[in-house]
Design an enzyme around this catalytic site. Structure first.
Site, PDB file in Angstrom:
ATOM      1  N   LYS A   1       0.129  14.056   0.863  1.00  0.00           N
ATOM      2  CA  LYS A   1      -1.218  14.281   0.332  1.00  0.00           C
ATOM      3  C   LYS A   1      -1.478  15.768   0.070  1.00  0.00           C
ATOM      4  O   LYS A   1      -2.449  16.128  -0.573  1.00  0.00           O
ATOM      5  CB  LYS A   1      -2.260  13.700   1.284  1.00  0.00           C
ATOM      6  CG  LYS A   1      -2.186  12.169   1.377  1.00  0.00           C
ATOM      7  CD  LYS A   1      -3.189  11.612   2.371  1.00  0.00           C
ATOM      8  CE  LYS A   1      -3.059  10.104   2.541  1.00  0.00           C
ATOM      9  NZ  LYS A   1      -3.519   9.351   1.345  1.00  0.00           N
TER      10      LYS A   1
ATOM     11  N   LYS B   1     -14.792   7.411  -4.568  1.00  0.00           N
ATOM     12  CA  LYS B   1     -16.065   7.686  -3.902  1.00  0.00           C
ATOM     13  C   LYS B   1     -16.619   9.041  -4.323  1.00  0.00           C
ATOM     14  O   LYS B   1     -17.816   9.187  -4.583  1.00  0.00           O
ATOM     15  CB  LYS B   1     -15.870   7.635  -2.384  1.00  0.00           C
ATOM     16  CG  LYS B   1     -15.484   6.265  -1.863  1.00  0.00           C
ATOM     17  CD  LYS B   1     -14.866   6.345  -0.469  1.00  0.00           C
ATOM     18  CE  LYS B   1     -14.194   5.031  -0.097  1.00  0.00           C
ATOM     19  NZ  LYS B   1     -13.352   5.159   1.100  1.00  0.00           N
TER      20      LYS B   1
ATOM     21  N   THR C   1      -8.853   5.751  -2.625  1.00  0.00           N
ATOM     22  CA  THR C   1     -10.232   5.309  -2.838  1.00  0.00           C
ATOM     23  C   THR C   1     -11.204   6.458  -2.615  1.00  0.00           C
ATOM     24  O   THR C   1     -12.318   6.431  -3.125  1.00  0.00           O
ATOM     25  CB  THR C   1     -10.600   4.128  -1.909  1.00  0.00           C
ATOM     26  OG1 THR C   1     -10.329   4.484  -0.551  1.00  0.00           O
ATOM     27  CG2 THR C   1      -9.827   2.881  -2.286  1.00  0.00           C
TER      28      THR C   1
ATOM     29  N   HIS D   1       0.802  -1.231   0.000  1.00  0.00           N
ATOM     30  CA  HIS D   1       0.000   0.000   0.000  1.00  0.00           C
ATOM     31  C   HIS D   1       0.830   1.274   0.000  1.00  0.00           C
ATOM     32  O   HIS D   1       0.264   2.348   0.190  1.00  0.00           O
ATOM     33  CB  HIS D   1      -0.925   0.027   1.220  1.00  0.00           C
ATOM     34  CG  HIS D   1      -2.116  -0.858   1.119  1.00  0.00           C
ATOM     35  ND1 HIS D   1      -3.285  -0.487   0.477  1.00  0.00           N
ATOM     36  CD2 HIS D   1      -2.331  -2.109   1.569  1.00  0.00           C
ATOM     37  CE1 HIS D   1      -4.173  -1.463   0.557  1.00  0.00           C
ATOM     38  NE2 HIS D   1      -3.621  -2.467   1.218  1.00  0.00           N
TER      39      HIS D   1
ATOM     40  N   LYS E   1      -9.194  13.281   3.643  1.00  0.00           N
ATOM     41  CA  LYS E   1      -8.274  12.140   3.696  1.00  0.00           C
ATOM     42  C   LYS E   1      -7.343  12.336   4.897  1.00  0.00           C
ATOM     43  O   LYS E   1      -7.313  13.410   5.498  1.00  0.00           O
ATOM     44  CB  LYS E   1      -7.471  11.996   2.409  1.00  0.00           C
ATOM     45  CG  LYS E   1      -6.729  13.250   1.972  1.00  0.00           C
ATOM     46  CD  LYS E   1      -6.065  13.071   0.616  1.00  0.00           C
ATOM     47  CE  LYS E   1      -7.074  13.109  -0.514  1.00  0.00           C
ATOM     48  NZ  LYS E   1      -7.109  11.889  -1.290  1.00  0.00           N
ATOM     49  N   ARG E   2      -6.605  11.295   5.226  1.00  0.00           N
ATOM     50  CA  ARG E   2      -5.624  11.380   6.309  1.00  0.00           C
ATOM     51  C   ARG E   2      -4.676  12.553   6.064  1.00  0.00           C
ATOM     52  O   ARG E   2      -4.265  12.807   4.937  1.00  0.00           O
ATOM     53  CB  ARG E   2      -4.851  10.054   6.348  1.00  0.00           C
ATOM     54  CG  ARG E   2      -3.822   9.908   7.421  1.00  0.00           C
ATOM     55  CD  ARG E   2      -3.407   8.443   7.537  1.00  0.00           C
ATOM     56  NE  ARG E   2      -3.081   7.863   6.242  1.00  0.00           N
ATOM     57  CZ  ARG E   2      -1.851   7.777   5.744  1.00  0.00           C
ATOM     58  NH1 ARG E   2      -0.831   8.277   6.422  1.00  0.00           N
ATOM     59  NH2 ARG E   2      -1.628   7.202   4.576  1.00  0.00           N
TER      60      ARG E   2
END
Length: 833
Positions: free
Chosen positions: A568, A672, A668, A371, A562-563
């Site tokens: 990110k 969504k 993901t 991952h 998101k985290r």
């Protein structure tokens, strides 16, 4: 009660047979009386949640037992999914929808003066995960049941899930999230399923009755793993699988003698220490105690799961050589990697198999999902920790490594550095076990979770191992369940879609392509636009209770959820918000925008927490400024979880997927949001590339460096100051943050963030991508403002082309190409009138 579990075309409540409504009403009242000990007049909202959950659970149990019996009768191959996280979210609405009893349950509750939606809000979040990895695991268990693959998930029965996040003075504070405080009506305790799990001790060598040398592990401490089962129904409830979660109990209980001597603390110390293993998801590993607890958690759940798997296998099969034929074990990331030496230990030490046979069984049984592409995120554990807590496993790992490296040297004589690079043991700066290497060598397949990610695995982090095992790495791009993320999360849009193309899309997402011609229908576009507006208004009402000030539903809802992590790039998002603020002050024509950011920072991740503080400080200034607050809002939504995601995603207009190219494995959340009609602004990273291939690149807003550009610039020497010097808008934004514009009471508060972007080297290349990011944002804004009809057309086309990213199809690919099983229900075969 008439069996409605397999009906997908439930009638309106008015058309329901009275006997069905009365039967559900009777079940509800029976649970209230005999389970809660109250009558309807005294029941609290939580009581109604408990009795509704137990009523629905009754239906699940019937199919669950049937599923287990059928799997046993058919002797089907079982799939076991080992994951330290299962981000399940709330279960009541999901299970009501899966069993097909939504209307009858609503009607029965209405007779009793209750509302299902209000009752569902009483359910605590089953926060057994952190982010995409845990949510992927939950989606896969749902999809396995939907397509008819018998299997189980294995994890830990955390008493406290992912911490509750509160924002105090702009800072993240972690609060205990005791989701089990009032009981969990969905779970079944299995006290009879218990295994002793050893830590510490030593190994003893002896010779068996045939004179062969053997090893035995003894001494140390033991913790008892006890099972709890959560049934997970597939859509239509054809099959119900389950997640088995392990709780930790002391092997030795209360010490009465010490208690009687007045030594009260010592009387319970051992029990308390043992049971901490299952207390908290992801203990803070910035301390040595936290690291050790995390290490113990990983072995605890992997060892208990393998003991359980072997027990189940040996009930029907005596020949362990058949284990890969009847069992597939998927390792979800490196957290369960210690299962490799554990299975070897069980096969050799307890079942007396020779090394060669045990290793063949092991490799044939395991598969590993990677991952991450970040080298620092590839888990390693100190050899010293293994020596102290798992001495037998360290011996086995050394033996695996010795045999493996002998083979490498034989195949590639003279390439001494190759052996060093692929070794399971890193020698410097301290000896550590490379858990990703262990999982790779001990598995027959290793998969990435997006095509780019898999390509970069082959060329980067696992390039040497790929050279040794050229057929081992495969790609399986992630997927999501449409039942949770469209049917449940966005009932308005879901109903609109179903009214036009029928229900088949819920188990065959490719059927959404039937929407493509409707994108050209003015009436359908207007209906989709109205549903989006309603979702935005609904989210605005909900947020009104959590933040100050109203939101403008007509503004562009720009979402990044998101985290919180540097790669990110939530920070890049904030830099853009400040730039928009400056443009508003300069009198530029800037369209109204609401920027929503949500996510949790790991407790020990200082920079991520600093970014959250900056977001909230910027929001405090912008949202209070009378000159700008009507045109720009920045909102940090606290305590992000599955339930919050279900509220935000239907309301999103623009989906931010802006990680540095080559760092995000897949994503993901991008799937969504797109499934709910948000258009994506993003880098060519992770699954963004494949989403663009499906929905059409013209329907996304790509920007920035490619993974190849990032690699080249890093190799040649990247200097962020060059980009700052050439971009006055960026320089001004950085100066405002550094000079304390957004933290006047503490001007130096955010300087470490700015230093990380300038003198710190800007590892994730925000400065390099800033100009291109602004250009893409302007392009998105022009389309949203100037041609909302075309925006909606693109939104519909995005929804229509997301079929590839159904978890059902991904699971079937795993089944055929990794696990070697044939699903009982092919996609699209579940539709019954």
């Amino acid at each position: 009660m008439t069996d409605r579990r397999r009906r997908s075309d439930t009638p309106s409540a008015a058309a329901l047979p009275d006997r069905e409504v009365r039967d559900v009403q009777r079940r509800l009242l029976d649970h209230l009386k005999h389970g809660i000990g109250k009558d309807a007049g005294d029941a609290t909202p939580h009581d109604w949640y408990m009795v509704t959950a137990r009523t629905v659970r009754d239906l699940l149990v019937e199919t669950w037992i049937d599923s287990l019996r059928q799997a046993d009768h058919s002797d089907a191959k079982r799939i076991y999914y080992l994951s330290l996280e299962f981000l399940i979210g709330r279960s009541l609405k999901a299970n009501v929808l899966s069993t097909g009893v939504l209307d009858v349950t609503c009607a029965a509750l209405a007779v009793l003066g209750q509302d299902l939606d209000a009752i569902a809000e009483q359910e605590p979040e089953a926060a057994l995960g952190n982010g995409g990895l845990g949510r992927l695991a939950a989606c896969f268990i749902d999809s396995m049941a939907t397509v008819g693959i018998p299997g189980m998930g294995y994890g830990i029965h955390y008493h406290h899930g992912m911490f509750g996040q509160v924002i105090e003075n702009g800072e993240q504070r972690e609060m205990p999230e005791n989701w089990l405080a009032r009981g969990n009506p969905w779970e079944f305790a299995r006290p009879e399923v218990a295994y002793p799990i050893r830590f510490g001790g030593h190994t003893v060598e002896y010779r068996d009755q045939d004179g062969r040398p053997r090893r035995h592990w003894e001494g140390g401490e033991e913790v008892i793993a006890t099972a709890y089962d959560l049934p997970i129904p597939g859509f239509g409830a054809w099959t119900v699988n389950n997640i088995r979660l392990w709780d930790a109990k002391a092997s030795k209980g209360f010490d009465l003698a010490r208690f009687n001597r007045g030594d009260y603390i010592e009387a319970v110390r051992e029990a308390s220490a043992s049971e901490t293993i299952a207390q908290v998801l992801y203990p803070d590993d910035s301390t040595s105690q936290g690291k050790e607890l995390r290490f113990k958690q990983e072995y605890f759940f992997a060892a208990a799961s393998l003991r359980d798997i072997l027990r189940r296998f040996l009930k029907r099969h005596g020949d362990l050589a058949r284990l890969p034929e009847k069992v597939a074990v998927q390792l979800n990331d490196t957290h369960p990697s210690v299962a490799v030496p554990e299975l070897m230990r069980l096969l050799m030490d307890e079942h007396r198999l020779p090394w060669g046979e045990a290793w063949e069984i092991c490799v044939g049984t395991f598969a590993y999902t990677n991952h991450t592409l970040l080298p620092e995120a590839l888990e390693t554990w100190p050899v010293a920790l293994f020596e102290r807590l798992l001495p037998r496993h360290l011996e086995i790992i050394y033996e695996i490594n010795a045999r493996f490296l002998d083979d490498v040297r034989h195949r590639f004589p003279g390439e001494h550095d190759l052996a060093r690079r692929v070794s399971l043991i890193a020698e410097e700066p301290e000896k550590r076990v490379r858990m990703a290497h262990l999982a790779f060598v001990g598995s027959h397949k290793v998969n990435g979770v997006a095509r780019l990610h898999t390509d970069l695995m082959r060329a980067g982090i696992f390039s040497d191992l790929h050279r040794l095992f050229p057929d081992r790495i495969v790609n399986r791009t992630n997927g999501i369940t449409p039942r949770r993320w469209l049917n449940q999360a966005n009932p308005g849009l879901s109903g609109l879609i179903t009214a036009r193309i029928g229900e088949a899309w819920k188990t065959d997402l490719e059927r959404l392509r039937e929407l493509m011609p409707l994108a050209e229908e003015e009436g359908f576009r207007a209906a989709v636009m109205a549903e989006k507006r309603e979702a935005k208004e609904r989210l605005s009402r909900w947020l009104a209770h959590r933040i100050s000030g109203p939101l403008d539903p007509s503004s562009l809802f720009d979402v990044q959820v998101k985290r919180i992590h540097e790669y990110k790039r939530q920070l890049l998002n904030v830099l853009h918000v400040i730039h928009r603020y400056n443009r508003l002050w300069a009198g530029d024509d800037v369209a109204p925008r609401t920027v929503l950011i949500a996510g949790k920072a790991a407790p020990g991740y200082a920079m991520a927490k600093a970014i959250i503080r900056l977001i909230n400080d910027v929001a405090d200034v912008i949202n209070r400024d009378p000159a700008t607050r009507d045109a720009l809002k920045l909102v940090f939504v606290p305590d992000y979880n599955v339930s919050v995601a279900e509220r935000i995603m239907p309301a999103a207009d623009l989906s931010q997927q802006i990680s540095t190219a080559g760092t995000e494995a897949s994503g993901t959340g991008n799937m969504k949001l797109a499934l709910n009609g948000a258009l994506t602004i993003g880098t060519r990273d992770g699954a963004n590339i494949e989403i663009a291939e499906e929905v059409g690149e013209e329907n996304l807003f790509f920007f920035g460096l490619s993974a190849g550009d990032v690699e080249r610039m890093t190799r040649e020497g990247y200097d962020p100051k060059v980009f700052v010097a050439s971009n006055p808008a960026l320089a001004r934004v950085l100066d405002m943050i550094s000079d304390g514009y957004f933290s006047p009471s503490d001007p130096g508060r955010h300087r470490p963030i700015i230093e990380s972007l300038t003198s710190g080297g800007d590892r994730y290349m925000l400065c390099a991508d800033f100009a291109a990011y602004l250009e893409a944002q302007d392009k998105a804004e022009r389309l949203f403002v100037d041609d909302p009809d075309d925006w909606t057309r693109r939104s519909i086309l995005t929804i229509a082309r997301m079929g590839k990213f159904s978890a059902d199809g991904v699971v079937m690919d795993y089944a055929r190409e990794i696990w070697g099983v044939q699903p009982t229900h092919p996609a699209g075969a579940l539709h019954v009138a």
